[in-house]
Scaffold this motif. Structure first.
Motif, PDB file in Angstrom:
ATOM      1  N   SER A  35     -14.863  11.239  35.407  1.00 37.33           N
ATOM      2  CA  SER A  35     -14.296  12.239  34.505  1.00 37.33           C
ATOM      3  C   SER A  35     -13.879  13.510  35.242  1.00 37.33           C
ATOM      4  CB  SER A  35     -15.289  12.577  33.393  1.00 37.33           C
ATOM      5  OG  SER A  35     -16.492  13.099  33.933  1.00 37.33           O
ATOM      6  N   ASP A  36     -14.562  13.829  36.340  1.00 38.91           N
ATOM      7  CA  ASP A  36     -14.189  15.043  37.072  1.00 38.91           C
ATOM      8  C   ASP A  36     -12.940  14.854  37.940  1.00 38.91           C
ATOM      9  OD1 ASP A  36     -15.341  13.394  38.921  1.00 38.91           O
ATOM     10  OD2 ASP A  36     -16.686  14.901  39.781  1.00 38.91           O
ATOM     11  N   SER A  37     -12.401  13.615  37.952  1.00 38.07           N
ATOM     12  CA  SER A  37     -11.171  13.385  38.700  1.00 38.07           C
ATOM     13  C   SER A  37     -10.055  12.847  37.798  1.00 38.07           C
ATOM     14  CB  SER A  37     -11.433  12.395  39.849  1.00 38.07           C
ATOM     15  OG  SER A  37     -11.833  11.134  39.351  1.00 38.07           O
ATOM     16  N   PHE A  38     -10.220  13.021  36.484  1.00 38.66           N
ATOM     17  CA  PHE A  38      -9.161  12.596  35.569  1.00 38.66           C
ATOM     18  C   PHE A  38      -7.884  13.378  35.877  1.00 38.66           C
ATOM     19  CE2 PHE A  38     -11.809  10.960  31.718  1.00 38.66           C
ATOM     20  CZ  PHE A  38     -12.241   9.890  32.500  1.00 38.66           C
ATOM     21  N   PRO A  39      -6.757  12.695  35.990  1.00 39.30           N
ATOM     22  CA  PRO A  39      -5.493  13.369  36.325  1.00 39.30           C
ATOM     23  C   PRO A  39      -4.948  14.202  35.170  1.00 39.30           C
ATOM     24  CG  PRO A  39      -5.112  11.060  35.867  1.00 39.30           C
ATOM     25  CD  PRO A  39      -6.595  11.240  35.849  1.00 39.30           C
ATOM     26  N   ALA A  40      -4.044  15.110  35.507  1.00 35.98           N
ATOM     27  CA  ALA A  40      -3.483  16.021  34.505  1.00 35.98           C
ATOM     28  C   ALA A  40      -2.076  15.624  34.076  1.00 35.98           C
ATOM     29  CB  ALA A  40      -3.474  17.447  35.050  1.00 35.98           C
ATOM     30  N   ASP A  41      -1.590  14.485  34.552  1.00 37.49           N
ATOM     31  CA  ASP A  41      -0.253  14.053  34.127  1.00 37.49           C
ATOM     32  C   ASP A  41      -0.188  12.530  34.143  1.00 37.49           C
ATOM     33  OD1 ASP A  41       1.018  13.082  36.820  1.00 37.49           O
ATOM     34  OD2 ASP A  41       0.160  15.056  37.284  1.00 37.49           O
ATOM     35  N   ALA A  42       0.862  12.005  33.504  1.00 41.24           N
ATOM     36  CA  ALA A  42       0.995  10.563  33.331  1.00 41.24           C
ATOM     37  C   ALA A  42       1.251   9.823  34.638  1.00 41.24           C
ATOM     38  CB  ALA A  42       2.114  10.270  32.330  1.00 41.24           C
ATOM     39  N   VAL A  43       2.006  10.437  35.539  1.00 40.53           N
ATOM     40  CA  VAL A  43       2.340   9.773  36.798  1.00 40.53           C
ATOM     41  C   VAL A  43       1.071   9.529  37.624  1.00 40.53           C
ATOM     42  CG1 VAL A  43       3.574   9.974  38.983  1.00 40.53           C
ATOM     43  CG2 VAL A  43       4.671  10.706  36.850  1.00 40.53           C
ATOM     44  N   ALA A  44       0.246  10.553  37.744  1.00 42.85           N
ATOM     45  CA  ALA A  44      -1.001  10.423  38.504  1.00 42.85           C
ATOM     46  C   ALA A  44      -1.952   9.433  37.832  1.00 42.85           C
ATOM     47  CB  ALA A  44      -1.671  11.791  38.637  1.00 42.85           C
ATOM     48  N   THR A  45      -1.952   9.434  36.508  1.00 47.93           N
ATOM     49  CA  THR A  45      -2.785   8.485  35.771  1.00 47.93           C
ATOM     50  C   THR A  45      -2.368   7.059  36.053  1.00 47.93           C
ATOM     51  OG1 THR A  45      -3.110  10.092  33.982  1.00 47.93           O
ATOM     52  CG2 THR A  45      -3.592   7.797  33.477  1.00 47.93           C
ATOM     53  N   ASP A  46      -1.060   6.833  36.071  1.00 49.03           N
ATOM     54  CA  ASP A  46      -0.521   5.497  36.334  1.00 49.03           C
ATOM     55  C   ASP A  46      -0.945   5.000  37.719  1.00 49.03           C
ATOM     56  OD1 ASP A  46       0.972   3.229  35.575  1.00 49.03           O
ATOM     57  OD2 ASP A  46       2.650   3.921  36.796  1.00 49.03           O
ATOM     58  N   ARG A  47      -0.964   5.900  38.695  1.00 48.76           N
ATOM     59  CA  ARG A  47      -1.383   5.524  40.049  1.00 48.76           C
ATOM     60  C   ARG A  47      -2.858   5.117  40.069  1.00 48.76           C
ATOM     61  NH1 ARG A  47       1.169  10.572  42.007  1.00 48.76           N
ATOM     62  NH2 ARG A  47       3.333  10.119  42.605  1.00 48.76           N
TER      63      ARG A  47
END
Length: 331
Positions: A35-47
Motif C-alpha cells: 500500500s505504501d507503493s501504490f502508484p498515483a496514475d494509471a500508467v504506473a499502475t499498469d506497469r
C-alpha cells in the motif's frame, strides 16, 4: 492462484503492516504490491499489474480508495470470498455498493462450524452469511473431506456436522489420533494469555523426533503466549522454528501431515469452551496428530468439550505410553 504464469497472472495487494510470518511473503515478492507503493496514475499502475487479471486482497482493501487505478484497469466482475464465515454480514455492504455497476458474480466459501466473525464472543448477534436461513438454504454443502484420517474425520462428522460429512482417506489406522498425558503440566497466566511449561517440553521433544525422521509437521496451540514460548524453545533446541508454530486462529485454512497440539489448560476450560475454534484445531492433520494435555483435565473438567468427547471416542488405547515417547516411538 498466486503465480507468474503468463496465462493467468495474479497479483496481491497488501497493507504496509508487519506480520508475524512476514518471511512467507518473500516467496511471492514479485507479485506483491504494498500500500505504501501504490502508484498515483494509471500508467504506473499498469506497469505494476503486469497484465494480471486476478487480484488477491483483503475485504477492507476493496473499500480503500487507494485502489481506484487498479479497479479501472481490472474492473471487478467476480468476487470470491474465502473464509466467508469469519465475515460479519454488514461488512459486505460497502463493497457491494462500490462495485454494483460491474459486479456479476459473488462466491462465498466458508464453514460456519469453524471460526466465527471477529467479535462474536462479545456480541453474539454478529452473524456470517451462512447463518442467515434464507441464504443458507441455497448453500452447497461439500460433503466429502479428503484431509483427515478416517478416525478423525468420522469423529468430527458425528460431533460437528451431524454425520453428514463423509471421509475419503487412505489412512484408517486408529493411531492417527494419539494423546500424551502431561501429568505435571500446569496452566499459568502470562499477560492476557496462558502458558504450560511442561507441555512445551513435551512438544519440543516430539518435534525433535519428527525432525529426525524428516517428517513434515506443524505445532498448533490455542494461546499466543504458548506459541511464543514453544518457538523460543525450538530455537534453543536448534530445531526449525519459523513457520512451525501457530495459534489456532492463524492456522485456519492450513494443514500439515503431522500436527502436534498443545492444549495448555489444566484447570479451567477456557478456549475449549468454543466448539468452533476447537473444531479448527482438531482438523488440521493429513496423516496423524498428537495431542498434549492433562488426562485428568480432559476426562473431568473438560469432559463435555469437543476434545473431551474425542478422548472418549478414541478410547484408552489412544493414550501413548510415556516410555514409548521417551524411546521415540510415536506410533
Amino acid at each position: 492462484m498466486i503465480g507468474s504464469s503468463p496465462f493467468n497472472p495474479a497479483t496481491v495487494l497488501r497493507t504496509n503492516f508487519g506480520f508475524r510470518h512476514e518471511h512467507l511473503y518473500e516467496q511471492m515478492s514479485e507479485r506483491i504490491i504494498r500500500s505504501d507503493s501504490f502508484p498515483a496514475d494509471a500508467v504506473a499502475t499498469d506497469r505494476l499489474l503486469l497484465g494480471a487479471k486476478v487480484v488477491l486482497c483483503t475485504l477492507s482493501m476493496l473499500s480503500n480508495r487507494q485502489i481506484d487505478f487498479f479497479i479501472r484497469l481490472v474492473p471487478v466482475e467476480t468476487l470470491i470470498f474465502d473464509e466467508a464465515s469469519q465475515i460479519e454480514v454488514g461488512d459486505y455492504i460497502p463493497v457491494l455498493h462500490r462495485f454494483q455497476q460491474t459486479l456479476r458474480k459473488l462466491v462465498l466459501i466458508g464453514d460456519d462450524k469453524q471460526l466465527a466473525p471477529y467479535g462474536q464472543d462479545d456480541v453474539t448477534e454478529l452473524q456470517s452469511i451462512f447463518e442467515l436461513p434464507r441464504l443458507r438454504n441455497r448453500a452447497l454443502f461439500l460433503d466429502t473431506q479428503y484431509r483427515m484420517p478416517v478416525v478423525v474425520g468420522e469423529f468430527i462428522s458425528r460431533q460437528v456436522y451431524k454425520g453428514k460429512l463423509r471421509t475419503d482417506h487412505r489412512i484408517s489406522d486408529p493411531r492417527a489420533c494419539r494423546f500424551v498425558d502431561v501429568q505435571k503440566g500446569k496452566e499459568e497466566k502470562m499477560g492476557h494469555s496462558w502458558v504450560n511449561h511442561q507441555e512445551v517440553t513435551v512438544v519440543v521433544h516430539i518435534a525433535r523426533l519428527y525432525h529426525a525422521e524428516g517428517k513434515s509437521y506443524r505445532i498448533v496451540t490455542p494461546y499466543d503466549a504458548q506459541r511464543s514460548l514453544i518457538e523460543k524453545e525450538l530455537q534453543s533446541a536448534k530445531l526449525p522454528w519459523e513457520d512451525k508454530c501457530f495459534n489456532v486462529d492463524s492456522f485456519q485454512g492450513n494443514e500439515e501431515d503431522y500436527i502436534i497440539l498443545s492444549i495448555v489448560r489444566s484447570n479451567k476450560v477456557g478456549f475449549l469452551r468454543n466448539t468452533r475454534r476447537t473444531n479448527v484445531m482438531l482438523t488440521r492433520c493429513k496423516r496423524s496428530m498428537i495431542i498434549c494435555t492433562s488426562r485428568s483435565f480432559v476426562t473431568n473438567v473438560a469432559a463435555s468439550t469437543l476434545i473431551g468427547r474425542m478422548v472418549v471416542a478414541m478410547g484408552q488405547e489412544a493414550w501413548m505410553d510415556r516410555r514409548d515417547l521417551v524411546r521415540g516411538r510415536l506410533l
